[in-house]
Design an enzyme around this catalytic site. Structure first.
Site, mmCIF file in Angstrom:
data_model
loop_
_atom_site.group_PDB
_atom_site.id
_atom_site.type_symbol
_atom_site.label_atom_id
_atom_site.label_comp_id
_atom_site.label_asym_id
_atom_site.label_seq_id
_atom_site.Cartn_x
_atom_site.Cartn_y
_atom_site.Cartn_z
ATOM 1 N N GLU A 148 -23.381 -0.701 -3.502
ATOM 2 C CA GLU A 148 -22.924 -0.227 -4.913
ATOM 3 C C GLU A 148 -23.886 0.529 -5.643
ATOM 4 O O GLU A 148 -23.381 1.657 -6.501
ATOM 5 C CB GLU A 148 -22.580 -1.611 -5.581
ATOM 6 C CG GLU A 148 -21.363 -2.465 -5.128
ATOM 7 C CD GLU A 148 -20.173 -1.506 -5.174
ATOM 8 O OE1 GLU A 148 -19.928 -0.741 -6.005
ATOM 9 O OE2 GLU A 148 -19.203 -2.034 -4.468
ATOM 10 N N CYS A 168 -4.677 7.930 -3.284
ATOM 11 C CA CYS A 168 -4.412 8.202 -4.432
ATOM 12 C C CYS A 168 -5.611 9.047 -5.048
ATOM 13 O O CYS A 168 -6.203 8.686 -6.054
ATOM 14 C CB CYS A 168 -4.312 7.361 -5.304
ATOM 15 S SG CYS A 168 -3.301 7.523 -7.084
ATOM 16 N N CYS A 187 1.176 10.893 -1.778
ATOM 17 C CA CYS A 187 2.202 9.923 -2.157
ATOM 18 C C CYS A 187 3.040 9.498 -0.878
ATOM 19 O O CYS A 187 3.577 8.160 -0.979
ATOM 20 C CB CYS A 187 3.020 10.606 -3.199
ATOM 21 S SG CYS A 187 2.109 10.826 -4.758
ATOM 22 N N CYS A 226 1.404 6.467 0.297
ATOM 23 C CA CYS A 226 1.452 5.243 -0.569
ATOM 24 C C CYS A 226 2.008 3.812 -0.506
ATOM 25 O O CYS A 226 3.400 4.234 -0.592
ATOM 26 C CB CYS A 226 1.214 5.700 -2.130
ATOM 27 S SG CYS A 226 0.895 4.650 -3.313
ATOM 28 N N CYS A 268 5.432 3.675 -8.553
ATOM 29 C CA CYS A 268 4.591 4.499 -9.551
ATOM 30 C C CYS A 268 5.203 4.991 -10.554
ATOM 31 O O CYS A 268 5.910 6.153 -10.502
ATOM 32 C CB CYS A 268 3.606 5.447 -8.542
ATOM 33 S SG CYS A 268 2.496 6.607 -9.349
#
Length: 310
Positions: free
Chosen positions: A55, A211, A218, A221, A227
């Site tokens: 992270e 995305c 798309c 997706c 969406c």
């Protein structure tokens, strides 16, 4: 199935009902189960320390650049105590060219605190994570979620973009995270801890692979049919200009050149060695002063410089 829509592209609406939020969970998590990248920090053997290191490294840095440094880092410092026992300058040296090297010092500071306060084990409680030096709200939530399977809203750039489009019908989120985004993220969380943790990882991966900021896919997706941005015809961004990142000719580039000299040197280097990497003296001096002020470089009485020992 209730679609998530907004009356205006710029007015956040969020999920209208719990069922609207729940209708997103199964397709997104299902997509993640099939398409998630096999990344070392996602494997069980990574542990909480491996998650924390990833992270820190992944902030503003792509996975492809992080992978080799991450593997070298964990091989050298498999536990926080191993890193804490080293001089902070060694963390800066091992950081290599990941950029934003203050993250290395912050990670070193977190390792010291984990060793001193928690017996060398990364704490599992969100409040204890947040109390570590160099740990902000995002990193605390990410470690608690990804390492310990807890229920937290994990809002990185990718997740914020997915939520902005899917729930609010706008192309990009604000430049800085808002209270409204945090409220929306909490509303979208599944109730169960384990499922919430999978949701956090899945939405992050969806933003990274599908995305995306540009050239979104798309057709791939799993929630394209729900969406709000796509259903509204993909209205163009109308908010403040998005911040671009420049590097060439900036103080960041000069700092990187100066640090590279010090990382490659096994002993303190003279001023002349630093002067040789950047011709413009005013910018070079400003960059060097900034490195000293940030604790990344230590000036010595004889005019030489080194990575910090304390």
């Amino acid at each position: 199935m209730t679609a998530m829509t907004s009356t205006s592209p710029q007015t956040p609406q969020g999920p209208r009902t719990p069922s609207a939020a729940a209708s997103l969970h199964t397709p997104v998590i299902g997509w993640f189960e099939q398409h998630a990248r096999d990344l070392p920090w996602r494997r069980p053997e990574a542990g909480a320390w491996g998650v924390m290191v990833s992270e820190f490294m992944l902030q503003q840095t792509p996975v492809s650049r992080v992978l080799p440094v991450y593997e070298q880092w964990l091989a050298r410092w498999p536990r926080p105590a191993d890193l804490a026992a080293e001089a902070p300058g060694e963390a800066v040296r091992a950081w290599g060219r990941l950029g934003y090297p203050r993250r290395a010092l912050r990670l070193h500071g977190a390792a010291q605190a984990i060793t001193e306060r928690h017996g060398g084990d990364v704490p599992s409680e969100h409040g204890q994570l947040l109390a570590l030096p160099g740990i902000g709200e995002y990193t605390a939530a990410a470690v608690a979620s990804f390492a310990y399977g807890q229920r937290h809203a994990v809002l990185d750039t990718n997740v914020r973009r997915v939520f902005a489009r899917a729930a609010n019908g706008i192309q990009y989120p604000p430049n800085a995270t808002t209270a409204a985004e945090r409220k929306l993220a909490r509303a979208l969380l599944p109730d169960e801890d384990e499922r919430a943790a999978r949701w956090a990882a899945a939405t992050m991966e969806l933003g990274a692979l599908v995305c995306t900021a540009r050239n979104e896919s798309c057709e791939r997706c799993p929630i394209a049919s729900q969406c709000a941005w796509r259903l509204a015809g993909k209205p163009a961004h109308e908010g403040p200009p998005r911040k671009g990142q420049t590097y060439a000719g900036t103080d960041r580039q000069v700092r990187g050149r100066l640090l590279a000299v010090l990382r490659d040197a096994l002993s303190p280097v003279p001023q002349a060695a630093l002067d040789a990497v950047w011709e413009e003296p005013v910018q070079r001096a400003r960059a060097l002063d900034g490195l000293v002020a940030d604790g990344l470089v230590e000036p010595l009485a004889d005019g030489r410089y080194r990575l910090p020992l304390t």
